[in-house]
Design a protein around this motif. Structure first.
Motif, PDB file in Angstrom:
ATOM      1  N   ASP A  36       0.681  -1.329  -0.022  1.00 35.43           N
ATOM      2  CA  ASP A  36       0.013  -0.112   0.077  1.00 35.43           C
ATOM      3  C   ASP A  36       0.894   1.365  -0.036  1.00 35.43           C
ATOM      4  OD1 ASP A  36      -2.740   1.077  -0.025  1.00 35.43           O
ATOM      5  OD2 ASP A  36      -2.225   1.818   2.212  1.00 35.43           O
ATOM      6  N   THR A  37       2.035   1.272   0.648  1.00 35.65           N
ATOM      7  CA  THR A  37       3.094   2.530   0.680  1.00 35.65           C
ATOM      8  C   THR A  37       3.508   2.640  -0.686  1.00 35.65           C
ATOM      9  OG1 THR A  37       3.782   2.033   2.846  1.00 35.65           O
ATOM     10  CG2 THR A  37       5.181   3.176   1.575  1.00 35.65           C
ATOM     11  N   ALA A  38       3.861   1.601  -1.332  1.00 34.28           N
ATOM     12  CA  ALA A  38       4.338   1.729  -2.664  1.00 34.28           C
ATOM     13  C   ALA A  38       3.377   2.155  -3.771  1.00 34.28           C
ATOM     14  CB  ALA A  38       4.803   0.530  -3.393  1.00 34.28           C
ATOM     15  N   VAL A  39       2.147   1.761  -3.652  1.00 35.15           N
ATOM     16  CA  VAL A  39       0.904   2.277  -4.234  1.00 35.15           C
ATOM     17  C   VAL A  39       0.730   3.751  -4.185  1.00 35.15           C
ATOM     18  CG1 VAL A  39      -1.637   2.265  -4.925  1.00 35.15           C
ATOM     19  CG2 VAL A  39      -0.306   0.093  -4.661  1.00 35.15           C
ATOM     20  N   GLU A  40       0.546   4.308  -2.903  1.00 37.99           N
ATOM     21  CA  GLU A  40       0.671   5.749  -2.404  1.00 37.99           C
ATOM     22  C   GLU A  40       1.589   6.595  -3.037  1.00 37.99           C
ATOM     23  OE1 GLU A  40      -0.286   9.259  -0.731  1.00 37.99           O
ATOM     24  OE2 GLU A  40      -1.612   7.394  -1.131  1.00 37.99           O
ATOM     25  N   LEU A  41       2.857   6.144  -2.929  1.00 38.71           N
ATOM     26  CA  LEU A  41       3.899   6.928  -3.655  1.00 38.71           C
ATOM     27  C   LEU A  41       3.821   7.052  -5.255  1.00 38.71           C
ATOM     28  CD1 LEU A  41       6.949   5.531  -1.460  1.00 38.71           C
ATOM     29  CD2 LEU A  41       5.868   8.102  -1.470  1.00 38.71           C
ATOM     30  N   ILE A  42       3.529   5.987  -5.667  1.00 36.43           N
ATOM     31  CA  ILE A  42       3.327   6.016  -7.104  1.00 36.43           C
ATOM     32  C   ILE A  42       2.205   6.937  -7.505  1.00 36.43           C
ATOM     33  CG2 ILE A  42       2.906   4.263  -9.206  1.00 36.43           C
ATOM     34  CD1 ILE A  42       4.502   2.174  -7.930  1.00 36.43           C
ATOM     35  N   GLY A  43       1.238   6.591  -6.741  1.00 38.59           N
ATOM     36  CA  GLY A  43      -0.037   7.472  -6.961  1.00 38.59           C
ATOM     37  C   GLY A  43       0.423   9.183  -6.959  1.00 38.59           C
ATOM     38  N   GLN A  44       1.172   9.454  -6.128  1.00 40.87           N
ATOM     39  CA  GLN A  44       1.464  10.812  -6.051  1.00 40.87           C
ATOM     40  C   GLN A  44       2.279  11.142  -7.321  1.00 40.87           C
ATOM     41  OE1 GLN A  44       3.778  11.855  -2.403  1.00 40.87           O
ATOM     42  NE2 GLN A  44       2.718  10.634  -1.252  1.00 40.87           N
ATOM     43  N   LEU A  45       3.134  10.268  -7.712  1.00 40.98           N
ATOM     44  CA  LEU A  45       3.625  10.669  -9.229  1.00 40.98           C
ATOM     45  C   LEU A  45       2.619  10.710 -10.336  1.00 40.98           C
ATOM     46  CD1 LEU A  45       6.527   7.894  -8.967  1.00 40.98           C
ATOM     47  CD2 LEU A  45       6.895  10.435  -8.850  1.00 40.98           C
ATOM     48  N   TYR A  46       1.556   9.992 -10.208  1.00 45.51           N
ATOM     49  CA  TYR A  46       0.658  10.124 -11.195  1.00 45.51           C
ATOM     50  C   TYR A  46      -0.286  11.469 -10.987  1.00 45.51           C
ATOM     51  CZ  TYR A  46       0.883   5.599 -13.757  1.00 45.51           C
ATOM     52  OH  TYR A  46       1.184   4.551 -14.444  1.00 45.51           O
ATOM     53  N   GLY A  47      -0.565  11.759  -9.948  1.00 48.97           N
ATOM     54  CA  GLY A  47      -1.182  13.050  -9.513  1.00 48.97           C
ATOM     55  C   GLY A  47      -0.285  14.183 -10.239  1.00 48.97           C
ATOM     56  N   ILE A  48       0.878  14.192 -10.147  1.00 46.77           N
ATOM     57  CA  ILE A  48       1.846  15.330 -10.637  1.00 46.77           C
ATOM     58  C   ILE A  48       1.735  15.239 -12.125  1.00 46.77           C
ATOM     59  CG2 ILE A  48       4.353  15.969 -11.120  1.00 46.77           C
ATOM     60  CD1 ILE A  48       5.035  14.941  -8.287  1.00 46.77           C
ATOM     61  N   GLU A  49       1.562  14.083 -12.949  1.00 42.89           N
ATOM     62  CA  GLU A  49       1.557  13.933 -14.285  1.00 42.89           C
ATOM     63  C   GLU A  49       0.197  14.590 -14.655  1.00 42.89           C
ATOM     64  OE1 GLU A  49       3.893  13.017 -16.554  1.00 42.89           O
ATOM     65  OE2 GLU A  49       5.013  13.273 -14.696  1.00 42.89           O
ATOM     66  N   ARG A  50      -0.744  14.216 -13.913  1.00 43.48           N
ATOM     67  CA  ARG A  50      -2.138  14.987 -14.303  1.00 43.48           C
ATOM     68  C   ARG A  50      -1.955  16.418 -14.222  1.00 43.48           C
ATOM     69  NH1 ARG A  50      -4.041  10.272 -11.471  1.00 43.48           N
ATOM     70  NH2 ARG A  50      -4.261  11.621  -9.576  1.00 43.48           N
ATOM     71  N   GLU A  51      -1.368  16.992 -13.216  1.00 45.71           N
ATOM     72  CA  GLU A  51      -1.300  18.363 -13.400  1.00 45.71           C
ATOM     73  C   GLU A  51      -0.347  19.209 -14.522  1.00 45.71           C
ATOM     74  OE1 GLU A  51      -0.109  19.327  -9.265  1.00 45.71           O
ATOM     75  OE2 GLU A  51      -1.679  18.314  -8.325  1.00 45.71           O
ATOM     76  N   VAL A  52       0.611  18.365 -14.948  1.00 40.88           N
ATOM     77  CA  VAL A  52       1.648  18.940 -15.716  1.00 40.88           C
ATOM     78  C   VAL A  52       1.432  18.749 -17.423  1.00 40.88           C
ATOM     79  CG1 VAL A  52       3.331  19.003 -13.927  1.00 40.88           C
ATOM     80  CG2 VAL A  52       3.318  17.294 -15.485  1.00 40.88           C
ATOM     81  N   LYS A  53       0.647  17.732 -17.472  1.00 42.49           N
ATOM     82  CA  LYS A  53       0.414  17.254 -18.979  1.00 42.49           C
ATOM     83  C   LYS A  53       0.243  18.025 -19.805  1.00 42.49           C
ATOM     84  CE  LYS A  53      -4.658  15.917 -18.418  1.00 42.49           C
ATOM     85  NZ  LYS A  53      -5.606  14.951 -18.714  1.00 42.49           N
ATOM     86  N   ASN A  54      -0.574  19.473 -19.548  1.00 44.80           N
ATOM     87  CA  ASN A  54      -0.711  20.463 -20.629  1.00 44.80           C
ATOM     88  C   ASN A  54       0.058  21.456 -20.550  1.00 44.80           C
ATOM     89  OD1 ASN A  54      -3.054  19.061 -21.442  1.00 44.80           O
ATOM     90  ND2 ASN A  54      -4.231  19.853 -19.681  1.00 44.80           N
ATOM     91  N   LEU A  55       1.169  21.347 -19.775  1.00 46.62           N
ATOM     92  CA  LEU A  55       2.264  22.548 -19.652  1.00 46.62           C
ATOM     93  C   LEU A  55       3.160  22.289 -20.777  1.00 46.62           C
ATOM     94  CD1 LEU A  55       3.305  22.393 -15.861  1.00 46.62           C
ATOM     95  CD2 LEU A  55       1.759  23.842 -17.128  1.00 46.62           C
ATOM     96  N   ALA A  56       3.918  23.396 -21.271  1.00 42.40           N
ATOM     97  CA  ALA A  56       4.777  23.477 -22.076  1.00 42.40           C
ATOM     98  C   ALA A  56       6.042  22.611 -21.582  1.00 42.40           C
ATOM     99  CB  ALA A  56       5.334  25.122 -22.376  1.00 42.40           C
ATOM    100  N   PRO A  57       6.467  21.760 -22.781  1.00 47.89           N
ATOM    101  CA  PRO A  57       7.517  20.705 -22.410  1.00 47.89           C
ATOM    102  C   PRO A  57       8.643  21.060 -21.401  1.00 47.89           C
ATOM    103  CG  PRO A  57       7.342  20.817 -24.882  1.00 47.89           C
ATOM    104  CD  PRO A  57       6.552  21.885 -24.139  1.00 47.89           C
ATOM    105  N   GLU A  58       9.162  22.473 -21.501  1.00 52.08           N
ATOM    106  CA  GLU A  58      10.496  22.993 -20.611  1.00 52.08           C
ATOM    107  C   GLU A  58       9.796  22.773 -19.156  1.00 52.08           C
ATOM    108  OE1 GLU A  58       8.892  26.534 -22.799  1.00 52.08           O
ATOM    109  OE2 GLU A  58       9.237  24.408 -23.560  1.00 52.08           O
TER     110      GLU A  58
END
Length: 224
Positions: free
Chosen positions: A61-83
């Motif tokens: 569950d700890t691993a799933v939680e940490l990986i979930g945080q990474l996915y949360g970041i990706e959802r927030e940055v997906k529409n940003l300019a590449p840089e």
């Protein structure tokens, strides 16, 4: 014909680039040919998620939680300019990846070989270099889920379709299904596309046959 690695190499040919994938053994020879291995985080997460679901594992569950945080970041940055996406990955995702890596190592030394959680951790540690590569290239996704979803209809039906009679017979439905899925990917109504193509084929000039391919297809003009 089979899942042998030779077919993967035949399809990709001399292509060079970053391949986001799972740990399928058929890919291994590609790394020596200059293809860059990029780990799929969804496949890494799956091993831990199965343990959480089946065994209520608090460790997993700890691993799933940490990986979930990474996915949360990706959802927030997906529409940003590449840089800017790259900057946010370094600033926010990299520390989480470092925490996850340290946690995996710390947990692994407490576990005996062969257990389910040990195997899940080993899979992530084995591919760690590949799993973190997306952080350094804003064009790379965190996983290959998009492609997984595209092939899901064929994966689900594979057990029903594996007996086609012979290889030649098997290639015919593969060609038709490829045309149907390609039409969808190009935004067409696949039924309208295929019906129009089959109607036009008998009188269509052979030299212009490529115009009927899904990425070039245009509906036939409506008669007035």
């Amino acid at each position: 014909m089979s899942r042998a690695g030779e077919h993967t190499r035949s399809i990709l040919g001399d292509w060079k680039g970053s391949l986001v994938c799972d740990d399928y053994a058929g890919y291994q020879a590609l790394w020596a040919q200059g293809v860059i291995e990029v780990g799929c985080m969804a496949h890494a997460r799956r091993y831990f998620m199965e343990l959480v679901t089946a065994d209520k594992s608090t460790i997993a569950d700890t691993a799933v939680e940490l990986i979930g945080q990474l996915y949360g970041i990706e959802r927030e940055v997906k529409n940003l300019a590449p840089e800017h996406r790259l900057e946010e990955r370094w600033r926010r995702a990299l520390p989480i990846m470092q925490t996850l890596h340290a946690w995996l190592i710390a947990q692994r030394v407490k576990l005996t070989d062969g257990g389910a959680i040990a195997k899940a951790i080993d899979c992530s540690l084995k591919r760690w270099t590949a799993l973190i590569r997306y952080l350094d290239d804003p064009a790379l996704p965190i996983d290959n889920n998009y492609d997984e979803h595209q092939i899901r209809p064929w994966a689900l039906g594979r057990a029903n379709w594996q007996f086609a009679g012979n290889l030649v017979a098997g290639r015919r439905p593969v060609a038709i299904k490829s045309l149907i899925q390609s039409a969808r990917l190009n935004g067409h109504d696949s039924y309208a596309d295929l019906k129009d193509v089959l109607t036009r084929l008998p009188t269509h000039k052979a030299r212009d046959i490529d115009q009927l391919l899904p990425h070039l297809w245009q509906p036939a003009p409506t008669a007035r």
